[in-house]
Design an enzyme around this catalytic site. Structure first.
Site, PDB file in Angstrom:
ATOM      1  N   GLY A 234      -2.395  -6.085  -4.274  1.00 26.98           N
ATOM      2  CA  GLY A 234      -1.356  -5.987  -5.303  1.00 26.98           C
ATOM      3  C   GLY A 234      -0.456  -7.208  -5.214  1.00 26.98           C
ATOM      4  O   GLY A 234       0.038  -7.555  -4.126  1.00 26.98           O
TER       5      GLY A 234
ATOM      6  N   GLY B 159       4.807  -7.437  -4.715  1.00 28.95           N
ATOM      7  CA  GLY B 159       4.000  -8.413  -3.978  1.00 28.95           C
ATOM      8  C   GLY B 159       4.570  -9.817  -4.089  1.00 28.95           C
ATOM      9  O   GLY B 159       4.667 -10.549  -3.097  1.00 28.95           O
TER      10      GLY B 159
ATOM     11  N   GLU C 151       8.268   2.595   5.041  1.00 30.71           N
ATOM     12  CA  GLU C 151       9.690   2.763   4.699  1.00 30.71           C
ATOM     13  C   GLU C 151       9.948   2.612   3.208  1.00 30.71           C
ATOM     14  O   GLU C 151      10.753   3.327   2.616  1.00 30.71           O
ATOM     15  CB  GLU C 151      10.536   1.738   5.473  1.00 30.71           C
ATOM     16  CG  GLU C 151      12.027   1.932   5.321  1.00 30.71           C
ATOM     17  CD  GLU C 151      12.497   3.278   5.842  1.00 30.71           C
ATOM     18  OE1 GLU C 151      12.586   3.452   7.052  1.00 30.71           O
ATOM     19  OE2 GLU C 151      12.767   4.191   5.020  1.00 30.71           O
TER      20      GLU C 151
ATOM     21  N   VAL D  79      10.119   5.406  -0.160  1.00 29.32           N
ATOM     22  CA  VAL D  79      11.275   6.137  -0.696  1.00 29.32           C
ATOM     23  C   VAL D  79      12.514   5.258  -0.514  1.00 29.32           C
ATOM     24  O   VAL D  79      12.838   4.857   0.599  1.00 29.32           O
ATOM     25  CB  VAL D  79      11.482   7.484   0.043  1.00 29.32           C
ATOM     26  CG1 VAL D  79      12.701   8.212  -0.509  1.00 29.32           C
ATOM     27  CG2 VAL D  79      10.238   8.363  -0.069  1.00 29.32           C
TER      28      VAL D  79
ATOM     29  N   ASP E 108       6.728  10.361 -10.032  1.00 34.15           N
ATOM     30  CA  ASP E 108       7.178   9.488  -8.946  1.00 34.15           C
ATOM     31  C   ASP E 108       8.164  10.250  -8.046  1.00 34.15           C
ATOM     32  O   ASP E 108       8.072  10.189  -6.810  1.00 34.15           O
ATOM     33  CB  ASP E 108       7.838   8.240  -9.534  1.00 34.15           C
ATOM     34  CG  ASP E 108       8.416   7.328  -8.472  1.00 34.15           C
ATOM     35  OD1 ASP E 108       7.642   6.591  -7.839  1.00 34.15           O
ATOM     36  OD2 ASP E 108       9.641   7.365  -8.247  1.00 34.15           O
TER      37      ASP E 108
ATOM     38  N   LYS F 242       7.816  11.239  -4.122  1.00 31.12           N
ATOM     39  CA  LYS F 242       8.810  10.852  -3.111  1.00 31.12           C
ATOM     40  C   LYS F 242       9.299  12.062  -2.317  1.00 31.12           C
ATOM     41  O   LYS F 242       9.422  11.991  -1.087  1.00 31.12           O
ATOM     42  CB  LYS F 242       9.984  10.139  -3.773  1.00 31.12           C
ATOM     43  CG  LYS F 242       9.643   8.702  -4.156  1.00 31.12           C
ATOM     44  CD  LYS F 242      10.771   8.084  -4.942  1.00 31.12           C
ATOM     45  CE  LYS F 242      10.465   6.629  -5.268  1.00 31.12           C
ATOM     46  NZ  LYS F 242      11.250   6.126  -6.393  1.00 31.12           N
TER      47      LYS F 242
HETATM   48  N1  LIG Z   1       8.803  -2.004  -8.034  1.00 30.36           N
HETATM   49  C1  LIG Z   1       9.582  -1.184  -7.339  1.00 30.36           C
HETATM   50  O1  LIG Z   1      10.813  -1.125  -7.509  1.00 30.36           O
HETATM   51  C2  LIG Z   1       8.984  -0.327  -6.258  1.00 30.36           C
HETATM   52  C3  LIG Z   1       7.617  -0.129  -6.177  1.00 30.36           C
HETATM   53  N2  LIG Z   1       7.102   0.680  -5.204  1.00 30.36           N
HETATM   54  C4  LIG Z   1       5.668   0.918  -5.163  1.00 30.36           C
HETATM   55  O2  LIG Z   1       5.016  -0.313  -4.822  1.00 30.36           O
HETATM   56  C5  LIG Z   1       3.743  -0.362  -5.471  1.00 30.36           C
HETATM   57  C6  LIG Z   1       3.646  -1.656  -6.263  1.00 30.36           C
HETATM   58  O3  LIG Z   1       4.693  -1.681  -7.202  1.00 30.36           O
HETATM   59  P1  LIG Z   1       4.921  -2.947  -8.142  1.00 30.36           P
HETATM   60  O4  LIG Z   1       4.720  -4.192  -7.380  1.00 30.36           O
HETATM   61  O5  LIG Z   1       6.188  -2.718  -8.851  1.00 30.36           O
HETATM   62  O6  LIG Z   1       3.685  -2.765  -9.147  1.00 30.36           O
HETATM   63  P2  LIG Z   1       3.173  -3.745 -10.295  1.00 30.36           P
HETATM   64  O7  LIG Z   1       2.609  -2.893 -11.369  1.00 30.36           O
HETATM   65  O8  LIG Z   1       4.205  -4.760 -10.615  1.00 30.36           O
HETATM   66  O9  LIG Z   1       1.949  -4.540  -9.569  1.00 30.36           O
HETATM   67  C7  LIG Z   1       0.787  -3.893  -9.153  1.00 30.36           C
HETATM   68  C8  LIG Z   1      -0.189  -4.926  -8.633  1.00 30.36           C
HETATM   69  O10 LIG Z   1      -1.347  -4.249  -8.149  1.00 30.36           O
HETATM   70  C9  LIG Z   1      -2.511  -4.858  -8.731  1.00 30.36           C
HETATM   71  N3  LIG Z   1      -3.558  -3.869  -8.718  1.00 30.36           N
HETATM   72  C10 LIG Z   1      -3.770  -2.828  -9.549  1.00 30.36           C
HETATM   73  N4  LIG Z   1      -4.829  -2.098  -9.138  1.00 30.36           N
HETATM   74  C11 LIG Z   1      -5.294  -2.722  -8.029  1.00 30.36           C
HETATM   75  C12 LIG Z   1      -6.381  -2.481  -7.158  1.00 30.36           C
HETATM   76  N5  LIG Z   1      -7.178  -1.446  -7.295  1.00 30.36           N
HETATM   77  N6  LIG Z   1      -6.571  -3.332  -6.120  1.00 30.36           N
HETATM   78  C13 LIG Z   1      -5.769  -4.401  -5.938  1.00 30.36           C
HETATM   79  N7  LIG Z   1      -4.717  -4.680  -6.726  1.00 30.36           N
HETATM   80  C14 LIG Z   1      -4.495  -3.845  -7.761  1.00 30.36           C
HETATM   81  C15 LIG Z   1      -2.054  -5.331 -10.080  1.00 30.36           C
HETATM   82  O11 LIG Z   1      -2.972  -6.284 -10.558  1.00 30.36           O
HETATM   83  P3  LIG Z   1      -2.708  -7.140 -11.881  1.00 30.36           P
HETATM   84  O12 LIG Z   1      -1.716  -8.188 -11.459  1.00 30.36           O
HETATM   85  O13 LIG Z   1      -4.021  -7.728 -12.203  1.00 30.36           O
HETATM   86  O14 LIG Z   1      -2.182  -6.184 -12.893  1.00 30.36           O
HETATM   87  C16 LIG Z   1      -0.691  -5.902  -9.698  1.00 30.36           C
HETATM   88  O15 LIG Z   1      -0.857  -7.180  -9.118  1.00 30.36           O
HETATM   89  C17 LIG Z   1       3.632   0.895  -6.352  1.00 30.36           C
HETATM   90  O16 LIG Z   1       2.871   1.856  -5.674  1.00 30.36           O
HETATM   91  C18 LIG Z   1       5.089   1.342  -6.480  1.00 30.36           C
HETATM   92  O17 LIG Z   1       5.229   2.741  -6.650  1.00 30.36           O
HETATM   93  C19 LIG Z   1       7.894   1.237  -4.236  1.00 30.36           C
HETATM   94  C20 LIG Z   1       9.243   1.046  -4.242  1.00 30.36           C
HETATM   95  C21 LIG Z   1       9.906   0.310  -5.300  1.00 30.36           C
HETATM   96  N1  LIG Z   2       9.467   3.541 -10.297  1.00 28.40           N
HETATM   97  C1  LIG Z   2      10.236   3.803  -9.126  1.00 28.40           C
HETATM   98  C2  LIG Z   2      10.340   2.542  -8.321  1.00 28.40           C
HETATM   99  C3  LIG Z   2      10.318   2.769  -6.890  1.00 28.40           C
HETATM  100  O1  LIG Z   2       9.709   3.605  -6.266  1.00 28.40           O
HETATM  101  C4  LIG Z   2      11.618   4.303  -9.514  1.00 28.40           C
HETATM  102  O2  LIG Z   2      11.969   4.233 -10.696  1.00 28.40           O
HETATM  103  O3  LIG Z   2      12.342   4.799  -8.626  1.00 28.40           O
END
Ligand SMILES: NC(=O)C1=CN([C@@H]2O[C@H](COP(=O)(O)OP(=O)(O)OC[C@H]3O[C@@H](n4cnc5c(N)ncnc54)[C@H](OP(=O)(O)O)[C@@H]3O)[C@@H](O)[C@H]2O)C=CC1
Ligand SMILES: N[C@@H](CC=O)C(=O)O
Length: 349
Positions: free
Chosen positions: A10, A15, A159, A162, A230, A234
């Site tokens: 990701g 990321g 961590e 949540v 979501d 959590k």
């Molecule tokens: N954003 C936030 O505030 C928070 C997010 N999280 C969690 O972190 C995780 C990531 O969130 P976020 O970065 O916002 O998500 P995004 O949707 O911004 O990014 C997801 C990434 O995962 C890639 N992807 C999708 N499927 C796969 C796969 N099967 N294998 C490898 N890569 C894959 C996507 O590819 P592509 O670039 O090609 O679309 C993209 O690069 C989620 O589970 C979310 O719940 C947790 C806390 C807070």
């Molecule tokens: N989509 C989530 C992001 C973090 O987990 C939220 O809205 O709280």
């Protein structure tokens, strides 16, 4: 000096923010822990993979994806092709990547926790530690993954699942020893809290979602947030870790905010109330139960002061009473910090 090699599954909002943080803090990590941290593999769902044992140029990777939506041609180790779409890229990284720690940063699949659970199992099978921001695995398979990591002497940290980098699990693990957690409650989903508050101000729905997406906290599939999935994941994760509940998100009595109208929100405001998506988990007759639902709270109550993307978790314990932890208006840096701090634990513990 040690080297810690990381694979990122990701490379979206979290990321990229983690990559920037690793670049910014590279020298401090070396000075503090005598350890060089490099990212040797990145998998995405639609943009191919990058495999480079010498360390990927993270600044270039972030600017490529942010500015052009693709890794630039000539990126060392870049592979693209139809077989790498969807989960194909992650499979290749898990099979061929050169890494000590896997960071699971793929989107939440609330229905099964997959493919993230499978990614983590494969990483453990290879003898790699795992840090996950994806809450699916903690909500669906916590006990199994925790036990596998322990049996193999591997680190498994989560961590960020949540409240980003807010020390919730770390606080309980390190500072509430032998306290029994009896109840957990809170406002755990930023998106719904933000949406309800913007509705109260009269902001049109499309505009709310646009600004939410810009800030990076809305799930890839917004229904995950709006329909309470979501939040259900959590509260399940919290109950699994803090109360050893061994439950799954489908056991949560869940209702989201998808049917709430701006008129309803404003009518409650006129009565001196705010609508909040509340999560609750408790033990009853030896079983753990959980509920997620919108509830009207008096404006004078503490929960009504939880504004915007702010989250709060309240933990009721036998020895330390009731503790509330608030994360005020987090941004994507706080998500990245959660993963970063778990990586530092891998280096130091
Ligand atoms: N954003 C936030 O505030 C928070 C997010 N999280 C969690 O972190 C995780 C990531 O969130 P976020 O970065 O916002 O998500 P995004 O949707 O911004 O990014 C997801 C990434 O995962 C890639 N992807 C999708 N499927 C796969 C796969 N099967 N294998 C490898 N890569 C894959 C996507 O590819 P592509 O670039 O090609 O679309 C993209 O690069 C989620 O589970 C979310 O719940 C947790 C806390 C807070
Ligand atoms: N989509 C989530 C992001 C973090 O987990 C939220 O809205 O709280």
């Amino acid at each position: 000096m040690k080297t810690l090699r990381i694979a990122l599954l990701g490379f979206g909002n979290s990321g990229k923010a983690l990559a920037e943080l690793l670049v910014d803090k590279q020298q401090e990590i070396i000075e503090a822990y005598d350890c060089k941290v490099i990212v040797t593999a990145i998998a995405t769902g639609s943009r191919g993979i990058v495999l480079d044992s010498g360390g990927i140029d993270l600044r270039r990777a972030v600017s490529d994806i942010t500015e052009n939506g693709a890794f630039s041609e000539g990126t060392p180790g870049l592979e693209t092709g139809p077989e790498l779409l969807g989960d194909g890229g992650a499979e290749q990284v898990l099979a061929r990547g050169d890494f000590d720690v896997l960071c699971e940063l793929t989107p939440l699949n609330i229905k099964t926790g997959q493919p993230a659970i499978g990614h983590i199992r494969k990483a453990f099978a290879r003898g790699a530690h795992v840090v996950t921001a994806n809450k699916g695995p903690i909500a669906w398979a916590y006990r199994e993954l925790r036990d596998t990591a322990a049996e193999r002497g591997l680190r498994f940290y989560y961590e960020t699942t949540v409240m980003d980098g807010t020390p919730v699990f770390n606080l309980a693990e390190h500072t509430l020893k032998l306290c029994r957690v009896q109840e957990v409650s809170g406002i755990l989903n930023s998106t719904t809290n933000f949406v309800l508050e913007e509705m109260e101000k009269g902001v049109p729905y499309d505009e709310i979602m646009r600004s939410g997406r810009e800030k990076g906290f809305i799930e890839a599939d917004p229904a995950m947030d709006l329909e309470g999935y979501d939040a259900a994941a959590k509260i399940t994760a919290l109950l699994n870790v803090l109360m050893d509940a061994d439950m799954t998100p489908d056991q949560v009595d869940r209702k989201g905010i998808e049917d709430v109208t701006p008129e309803q929100v404003r009518a409650l405001t006129a009565e001196g109330k705010s609508l909040k998506l509340l999560c609750r988990g408790w033990r009853e007759n030896g079983r753990v139960f959980a509920r997620v639902a919108p509830e009207a709270v008096e404006k004078t109550e503490f929960l009504a002061t939880v504004h915007g993307t702010t989250s709060v978790v309240t933990i009721q314990t036998d020895l330390m009473g009731r503790l509330s932890i608030v994360e005020e208006e987090p941004e994507i840096l706080q998500t990245a910090y959660g993963v970063f701090s778990d990586l530092l634990r891998v280096i130091t513990e």
